[in-house]
Design a protein around this motif. Sequence first.
Motif, mmCIF file in Angstrom:
data_model
loop_
_atom_site.group_PDB
_atom_site.id
_atom_site.type_symbol
_atom_site.label_atom_id
_atom_site.label_comp_id
_atom_site.label_asym_id
_atom_site.label_seq_id
_atom_site.Cartn_x
_atom_site.Cartn_y
_atom_site.Cartn_z
ATOM 1 N N LEU A 1 0.843 -1.426 -0.307
ATOM 2 C CA LEU A 1 -0.058 0.089 -0.201
ATOM 3 C C LEU A 1 0.954 1.043 -0.165
ATOM 4 N N GLY A 2 0.574 1.896 -1.251
ATOM 5 C CA GLY A 2 1.424 3.425 -0.946
ATOM 6 C C GLY A 2 0.783 4.652 -1.369
ATOM 7 N N LEU A 3 1.920 5.872 -1.210
ATOM 8 C CA LEU A 3 1.371 6.863 -1.968
ATOM 9 C C LEU A 3 2.558 7.131 -2.055
ATOM 10 N N HIS A 4 2.102 8.104 -3.775
ATOM 11 C CA HIS A 4 2.965 8.846 -4.399
ATOM 12 C C HIS A 4 2.725 10.056 -5.356
ATOM 13 N N TYR A 5 3.813 11.188 -4.974
ATOM 14 C CA TYR A 5 3.550 12.362 -5.297
ATOM 15 C C TYR A 5 4.032 12.552 -6.492
ATOM 16 N N ASN A 6 3.818 13.207 -7.669
ATOM 17 C CA ASN A 6 4.953 13.698 -9.621
ATOM 18 C C ASN A 6 4.012 14.810 -9.739
ATOM 19 N N ALA B 1 2.084 20.541 -13.722
ATOM 20 C CA ALA B 1 0.871 19.554 -13.337
ATOM 21 C C ALA B 1 1.459 18.628 -12.088
ATOM 22 N N LYS B 2 0.774 17.935 -12.116
ATOM 23 C CA LYS B 2 0.599 17.433 -10.443
ATOM 24 C C LYS B 2 -0.266 16.044 -10.275
ATOM 25 N N ARG B 3 0.279 15.073 -9.580
ATOM 26 C CA ARG B 3 -0.697 13.750 -8.859
ATOM 27 C C ARG B 3 -0.631 13.134 -7.855
ATOM 28 N N ILE B 4 -1.547 13.351 -7.551
ATOM 29 C CA ILE B 4 -1.757 12.364 -6.199
ATOM 30 C C ILE B 4 -1.984 10.810 -6.373
ATOM 31 N N SER B 5 -1.097 9.544 -6.119
ATOM 32 C CA SER B 5 -1.714 8.021 -6.809
ATOM 33 C C SER B 5 -1.640 7.727 -4.841
ATOM 34 N N ILE B 6 -2.830 6.626 -4.709
ATOM 35 C CA ILE B 6 -2.680 5.963 -3.540
ATOM 36 C C ILE B 6 -2.590 4.969 -4.186
ATOM 37 N N ARG B 7 -1.872 3.901 -4.423
ATOM 38 C CA ARG B 7 -1.559 2.624 -4.630
ATOM 39 C C ARG B 7 -1.587 1.107 -4.262
ATOM 40 N N PHE C 1 -5.514 11.535 -8.329
ATOM 41 C CA PHE C 1 -5.664 12.838 -8.046
ATOM 42 C C PHE C 1 -4.722 13.699 -9.051
ATOM 43 N N LEU C 2 -5.556 14.064 -10.298
ATOM 44 C CA LEU C 2 -4.000 15.205 -10.656
ATOM 45 C C LEU C 2 -4.852 16.454 -11.519
ATOM 46 N N TRP C 3 -4.463 17.172 -11.331
ATOM 47 C CA TRP C 3 -4.110 19.288 -11.079
ATOM 48 C C TRP C 3 -3.078 19.689 -12.070
ATOM 49 N N GLY C 4 -3.271 21.400 -11.890
ATOM 50 C CA GLY C 4 -2.931 22.104 -12.095
ATOM 51 C C GLY C 4 -2.504 23.328 -13.123
ATOM 52 N N LYS C 5 -2.097 23.874 -14.082
ATOM 53 C CA LYS C 5 -2.283 25.520 -14.390
ATOM 54 C C LYS C 5 -1.796 25.056 -15.451
ATOM 55 N N ASP C 6 -1.950 25.786 -17.021
ATOM 56 C CA ASP C 6 -1.386 25.960 -17.845
ATOM 57 C C ASP C 6 -1.246 27.840 -18.277
ATOM 58 N N GLN C 7 0.033 28.010 -18.505
ATOM 59 C CA GLN C 7 0.377 29.505 -19.149
ATOM 60 C C GLN C 7 -0.077 29.490 -20.680
ATOM 61 N N LYS C 8 -1.282 30.068 -21.221
ATOM 62 C CA LYS C 8 -0.749 29.870 -22.982
ATOM 63 C C LYS C 8 -0.838 31.248 -24.205
ATOM 64 N N GLU C 9 -0.218 31.079 -24.821
ATOM 65 C CA GLU C 9 0.089 31.581 -25.582
ATOM 66 C C GLU C 9 -0.654 31.669 -26.693
ATOM 67 N N PHE D 1 -2.830 33.752 -21.934
ATOM 68 C CA PHE D 1 -3.979 33.829 -20.503
ATOM 69 C C PHE D 1 -3.763 32.290 -19.995
ATOM 70 N N THR D 2 -3.872 32.631 -18.678
ATOM 71 C CA THR D 2 -4.241 31.440 -17.764
ATOM 72 C C THR D 2 -5.058 30.346 -17.310
ATOM 73 N N GLN D 3 -5.136 29.341 -17.616
ATOM 74 C CA GLN D 3 -5.803 28.537 -17.395
ATOM 75 C C GLN D 3 -5.906 27.340 -16.161
ATOM 76 N N ASN D 4 -6.911 27.133 -15.073
ATOM 77 C CA ASN D 4 -6.747 26.114 -13.924
ATOM 78 C C ASN D 4 -7.194 25.211 -14.539
ATOM 79 N N ASN D 5 -6.091 23.999 -14.591
ATOM 80 C CA ASN D 5 -7.191 22.770 -15.016
ATOM 81 C C ASN D 5 -7.102 21.978 -13.345
#
Length: 223
Positions: free
Chosen positions: A58-63, A91-97, A122-130, A150-154
């Motif tokens: 059983l594990g917890l991982h962060y990317n 971008a970020k991800r937390i994974s429970i395995r 769980f995946l989330w993040g932010k994009d800055q778009k040109e 512009f900036t977009q929150n994912n």
Amino acid sequence: MKTLLTILVSFWMGLSCFGQEIEFSGSLNTSSEQRFQNAYGFGLQYQQDLSRKFKIGLGLHYNFNNASFDHIPYIDAAPNLLVAEMIHSTAKRISIRFNIQGLLMNTRYVSLSLGPEISYNFLWGKDQKERRIGQISPIYDTLISNQYTFTQNNDLTEKIGIGFISTAEIKEFIAKPLSLCVTIRPELLLGKTEPLIGAEQPVFSGVLGFTEFQIGLKYRFKK
């Protein structure tokens, strides 16, 4: 109720007779999602022997990752309209395995194991778009008519992952209870494909492929 408690206590006491391990690892990812291509990470996993041949984990991982890439979300052939973007993403991800591993080889100094794994992500993040919008001429030159940033929150996306875990372990590394572990984790993150929003597909939609390479140190508490 007493019978159930007796069974659970007996099962736990039986497991405590086997080895228990904890592992801290660092990782590098490859992915079909460009925002997670070459992402770094770290994690913690607990493992418990079920028998001499099998163990559960059983594990917890962060990317996390910072990436830049080109994207063309929209082309309209009739008016020869082109929309092109340069995306700078965090971008970020937390994974429970949870996994079950079978030992393919197990000696005093080396072990090899393989097994299925399921995860909740769980995946989330932010994009800055040109963004550049232009007209394509008949001779395929692109004439830029508009450009803006512009900036977009994912938003947070939750996905089930299925895959495999394979580990090579070098035992008694530096000290007797320590092991050096090299692990490969290929997996697919499953989720329904969302409907189009305007001309663009939502971020982190559909099936995502990941392959994670890990190296870590494992401490064994008990034989």
